[in-house]
Design an enzyme around this catalytic site. Sequence first.
Site, PDB file in Angstrom:
ATOM      1  N   HIS A 159      -4.776  -4.565  11.274  1.00 27.57           N
ATOM      2  CA  HIS A 159      -4.413  -4.947   9.907  1.00 27.57           C
ATOM      3  C   HIS A 159      -4.637  -6.403   9.576  1.00 27.57           C
ATOM      4  O   HIS A 159      -4.320  -6.827   8.464  1.00 27.57           O
ATOM      5  CB  HIS A 159      -2.939  -4.621   9.629  1.00 27.57           C
ATOM      6  CG  HIS A 159      -2.691  -3.180   9.350  1.00 27.57           C
ATOM      7  ND1 HIS A 159      -2.745  -2.659   8.081  1.00 27.57           N
ATOM      8  CD2 HIS A 159      -2.409  -2.156  10.171  1.00 27.57           C
ATOM      9  CE1 HIS A 159      -2.481  -1.363   8.132  1.00 27.57           C
ATOM     10  NE2 HIS A 159      -2.278  -1.028   9.398  1.00 27.57           N
TER      11      HIS A 159
ATOM     12  N   LYS B 210       3.202  -9.511  -4.879  1.00 25.10           N
ATOM     13  CA  LYS B 210       2.878  -9.283  -3.480  1.00 25.10           C
ATOM     14  C   LYS B 210       3.669 -10.314  -2.686  1.00 25.10           C
ATOM     15  O   LYS B 210       4.265 -11.214  -3.278  1.00 25.10           O
ATOM     16  CB  LYS B 210       1.378  -9.468  -3.227  1.00 25.10           C
ATOM     17  CG  LYS B 210       0.806 -10.752  -3.847  1.00 25.10           C
ATOM     18  CD  LYS B 210      -0.701 -10.907  -3.642  1.00 25.10           C
ATOM     19  CE  LYS B 210      -1.540  -9.999  -4.477  1.00 25.10           C
ATOM     20  NZ  LYS B 210      -2.375  -9.086  -3.735  1.00 25.10           N
ATOM     21  N   ARG B 211       3.701 -10.184  -1.347  1.00 25.19           N
ATOM     22  CA  ARG B 211       4.354 -11.222  -0.560  1.00 25.19           C
ATOM     23  C   ARG B 211       3.786 -12.589  -0.935  1.00 25.19           C
ATOM     24  O   ARG B 211       2.605 -12.705  -1.275  1.00 25.19           O
ATOM     25  CB  ARG B 211       4.143 -10.953   0.936  1.00 25.19           C
ATOM     26  CG  ARG B 211       4.939  -9.762   1.437  1.00 25.19           C
ATOM     27  CD  ARG B 211       6.414  -9.955   1.229  1.00 25.19           C
ATOM     28  NE  ARG B 211       6.894 -10.920   2.191  1.00 25.19           N
ATOM     29  CZ  ARG B 211       7.799 -10.661   3.129  1.00 25.19           C
ATOM     30  NH1 ARG B 211       8.360  -9.472   3.202  1.00 25.19           N
ATOM     31  NH2 ARG B 211       8.178 -11.593   3.969  1.00 25.19           N
TER      32      ARG B 211
ATOM     33  N   LYS C  65      -2.762 -15.717   0.005  1.00 25.06           N
ATOM     34  CA  LYS C  65      -2.824 -14.904  -1.214  1.00 25.06           C
ATOM     35  C   LYS C  65      -2.961 -15.786  -2.470  1.00 25.06           C
ATOM     36  O   LYS C  65      -3.291 -15.305  -3.543  1.00 25.06           O
ATOM     37  CB  LYS C  65      -1.595 -14.002  -1.311  1.00 25.06           C
ATOM     38  CG  LYS C  65      -1.559 -12.896  -0.234  1.00 25.06           C
ATOM     39  CD  LYS C  65      -0.261 -12.091  -0.325  1.00 25.06           C
ATOM     40  CE  LYS C  65      -0.116 -10.999   0.725  1.00 25.06           C
ATOM     41  NZ  LYS C  65      -0.816  -9.739   0.390  1.00 25.06           N
TER      42      LYS C  65
ATOM     43  N   THR D 270      -3.399  -3.243  -1.068  1.00 24.80           N
ATOM     44  CA  THR D 270      -3.193  -1.923  -1.667  1.00 24.80           C
ATOM     45  C   THR D 270      -2.614  -2.085  -3.063  1.00 24.80           C
ATOM     46  O   THR D 270      -2.779  -1.210  -3.912  1.00 24.80           O
ATOM     47  CB  THR D 270      -2.235  -1.055  -0.824  1.00 24.80           C
ATOM     48  OG1 THR D 270      -1.062  -1.826  -0.532  1.00 24.80           O
ATOM     49  CG2 THR D 270      -2.900  -0.601   0.458  1.00 24.80           C
TER      50      THR D 270
ATOM     51  N   LYS E 286      -3.246  -0.042  -6.775  1.00 26.16           N
ATOM     52  CA  LYS E 286      -2.219   0.488  -7.686  1.00 26.16           C
ATOM     53  C   LYS E 286      -2.456  -0.007  -9.107  1.00 26.16           C
ATOM     54  O   LYS E 286      -2.296   0.736 -10.079  1.00 26.16           O
ATOM     55  CB  LYS E 286      -0.822   0.061  -7.209  1.00 26.16           C
ATOM     56  CG  LYS E 286      -0.452   0.562  -5.818  1.00 26.16           C
ATOM     57  CD  LYS E 286       0.809  -0.146  -5.295  1.00 26.16           C
ATOM     58  CE  LYS E 286       0.960   0.001  -3.794  1.00 26.16           C
ATOM     59  NZ  LYS E 286       1.980  -0.936  -3.233  1.00 26.16           N
TER      60      LYS E 286
END
Length: 828
Positions: free
Chosen positions: A371, A562-563, A568, A670, A674
Site C-alpha cells: 500500500h 482525507k487524512r 497529500k 479511493t 467516490k
Amino acid sequence: MTDIAENLVHNPTASHTRTVDDLRQAVSDHLRYSIGRPAAALRPEHYYQALSLAVRDRMQDNRSASTQTSLDAGAKVTCYLSAEFLMGPQLGNNLLNLEIETEARTALAELGQDLDVVLACEVEPGLGNGGLGRLAACYLDSLATLERPAIGYGIRYEFGIFKQELHDGWQVEKTDNWLVNGNPWEIPKPDVNYLVYWGGFAQHYLDEGGVDRVRWVPGRVLKGVAYDTPIQGYGVHTCNVLTLWSARAVESFALDAFNTGDYYKAVEDEVTSETVTKVLYPNDEPEAGKRLRLLQQYFFVSCSLQHVLHIMDDLADKSVHHLPEQFALQLNDTHPSIGVAELMRLLVDERHLDWDEAWTITVATFGYTNHTLLPEALEKWPLEMFGESLPRHLEIIYEINRRFLDEVMDTFPGDTDRLRRMSLIGEDGGKTVRMAHLATVGSHAINGVAALHSDLLKSSTLKDFYEMWPERFSNKTNGVTPRRFLALSNPGLRGLLDRTIGEGWLTDLDRLRGLEAFVDDAEFRRQWRDVKVANKARLAEFVLSSTGIELNPNSLFDIQVKRIHEYKRQHLSVLHIIALYHRLKSNPGLVIPPRSFIFGGKAAPGYFMAKRIIKLINAVGETVNADSEVNQFLKVAFVPNFSVQNAALIYPAANLSEQISTAGKEASGTGNMKFMLNGALTIGTLDGANVEMREEAGAENFFLFGLTESEVEQVKRDGYRPAEYIERDAELGAVLELIAGGTFSHGDPEVFRPLVDNLRYDDPFLVLADYRSYVECQGQVSDRWLDQEAWTRMSILNTARSGKFSSDRAIAEYCEGIWGVGPVSVRG
Ligand SMILES: *Cc1c(COP(=O)(O)O)cnc(C)c1O
C-alpha cells in the site's frame, strides 16, 4: 422518498406487507425481550438497537445458509487479514443490502418512529485510520455481493480512531468510546478462543523418534476471543463474516496467584492482557518501534491462523496439507505479515510438517498487497525487540532468509550487493526485520493498488524481487462499493439513475455508461444539477450545524477530505485560497465565481506539521469568512471529525474533488473514486488511480496539473531549491509573506513559521514547484464553472465513466488472478 418507495406505500405487494408485519413484530419483540424497557421509557436509541437486532437476525439466517452451502460445496474461502476495518454505520447499509429499506421505514412508522432519526443514533465503529481500512470494508461488501465465501480477520479495538474536535482551530483528540452503548451487530463467541504466546525463548529438543523439534516457552500467555459481525451481500443470500479478536487474560483471577493471596497481581494481569486490543494506532506517525503494536499484529494474526487450521481440522476429508486449496490468505499491507512466520511455526513446530512442505503450503496460501512506496512507512522492527518478543519467529525468519538468499545467489551469482538489499534483515542503522520483504518472499502473489503504483513497485521499491519472480507481481487497482458510496449516501442520484438507466448499475457499475446517451438532453442535465444542488444544501446544513459557517449551495463546492498529510498537500490548496484572497484584496471590484472550500480529515496526534496545516486552514477560514470584501466570493470550512458517517454527506456534494498529492506518493487513493462516482470533476496530479480515472473520463474531463512522477525525481536529483520558485513568482512570494507576516494569526509570526520555513527551505513534497501549475489550472476550473451546461456535461461523463472503480471489479480481479475462488450461490 424514491418513486418505488412512494409506489409501495400506496400499492403494497403481498410480500412487502408481510415483510413490514414481520419486521414490526421483530422490533417489538426485541424491544420487549432484548432491550427490556417499559414502553414509556423507549427512546430512538432503543429502536435503533431493536431494529438492528431484528435486521441482524435476518442476516444470521443467511449466514447459516451461507456456511452450510459453502461447506457442502467444499468451496475455497478468502481470508482478508487487515489490522483495520473502517466499516462505517451498519444499519442503513444492511437494510440496503437486504433490500428492506422501505419496509423498515414503514414498520418503524407504524411504531411511531422515523427511520432517519433512528439511523442517526448509530455510533460508527472507527476501527481504521483512512483509506486502507475503508478499502478492507469495501472489499468485504463486494466479496459478499459477488457470492464469494470470505472471512475478514482483524482486531476489536476497544477505542477506535480518536474523535477530532477543533479548539481555536487546533485539533484536539478525544477518545472514541464506541462500545459504551453496546454493539448490536457483533456476536461474542467466547468459545472461539485461542492462546497467544509472547516473549520467553525457543527450546530445541529431540522427540521420541529422535527428530529435532522446537517448543516455544513463552514469557507471557494471552487469550484471543472472537466477535463476529455478519457481512450481508447486496441482493443475494450470501452473508459472510468479519471476525475481530479481543484480548483477555488466560484465566480471570489466576488461581495460583489467588491462592497465594496475590489477588491484586492476578487482577493486574487481567488489566495488562486487555490492553493489547485497547486502542488503534494512527498509521501516519513515523513508526517508533512500538512493542505493543507488534503484539497487536501478532495477536490477531495468530488467532486468525489458528482459527483457519481449526476449520481445516473440522473438514472431514481435508488435512492441513490441502490448506492452499481451501483458503486464500490475503495480507492487507505488511501489518499482518508476521503471519508468514506464524504459519510456518504452526505447521513445523505444532503440526510436525517438514520445512519444505510447510514452505510450499505457506507461499501457495498467502498473497500480499502493498500500500505504500514511502520509505518511512515501510514497516521494520528493531531486531533485538523482535527477538525478545517473538524468539521462535526470529529463528524461523533467519531460516527463511538463509534459504532465500541461497536462491538469490543461485539466480544472480556474484551479486553480493543484491543479497544485502534483498535480505529479510536490514543492516543499515541498527539491525531490523523488514516486514515487506518477509511478506514478499512468503507470498505467491504480490500486488500494488493502482497501475502507476504497481509499476513503481516493480521499478523501485521491490525491483530486486520483481527481477527474481516477475510472474508473482500484478496490479489490482482499488475500487469502492457503489452500494454505500452511491445508493446509500446519494439517494437523489440513485433515484435519477434508476429512472434513467434502470437499477442494474448497482451490481454492474459499467452500466453507468448508459448515461452518456443523456448528456445532450437539457432536461436531464437540469435534473442532474438539481440533485447536486440538493446534496450541497444538505451538506451546507451539516456544515452550519457543526461549524457555524454558512455556505451558499450555488457556489462551487471545492472539497478536499482525507487524512492530513504533507504528501497529500492540503497546504497547496490553502496557498491557492490565499492567492484568491490576495487578488480580491488588492483589486477592489474584482469579481470571481464564488467558491466554498471544504476540508476534513484527521492528523496523526504526533504529526506536528499536519496539525499546523489544520490550524492554517482554520485560521485562513476565520480571516476570509469574516471579511465582507471577500466573503461573497470565498468561504472556507473545516468539517470536524471526518468519518464514514459524515463522508456520506460530503462526497455527493462536491463539484470539484482535490486529488493533489505529489506524483508518486499516493499509492491509489479511493476518495478520488467516490467523488468521481458522485459526479465531481477532479483537479489532480498524475498520481495513484488519478491516472486511470483520467484515462476513463477522457483528458478533456479532468483538470490536470503538476509534475509527473519522473519529473519529481528529476527535480530532486537536480537539487531542488524552493527559493527559486519564490524568486520567479511574485504572487507566490506575496502569499507566503501573508502567512509569515501574521495576517492569519492576529499578527503573530510564530504560529506558522515552521510551516513557511519548511516550504521556503526544504519543501520535501514540492508544493512550490507545483504551485503555479496548480493555480493556473484552478483558473481553468473557474472559467469552466461559468459555463454551467459544459460543467454539467463533464460531471455526467465522469459518473458515466466511473464503472471501473467499483470494488466489485477489483474483487473479481483478485478472485480470478490471485485467490482462485469462484461464486457459491446460496439459496434462502
Ligand atoms: C475513502 C475514505 C478515505 C480515503 O480517502 P483518500 O482521499 O483516498 O485518502 C479516508 N477516510 C474515509 C472516512 C473514507 O471514506
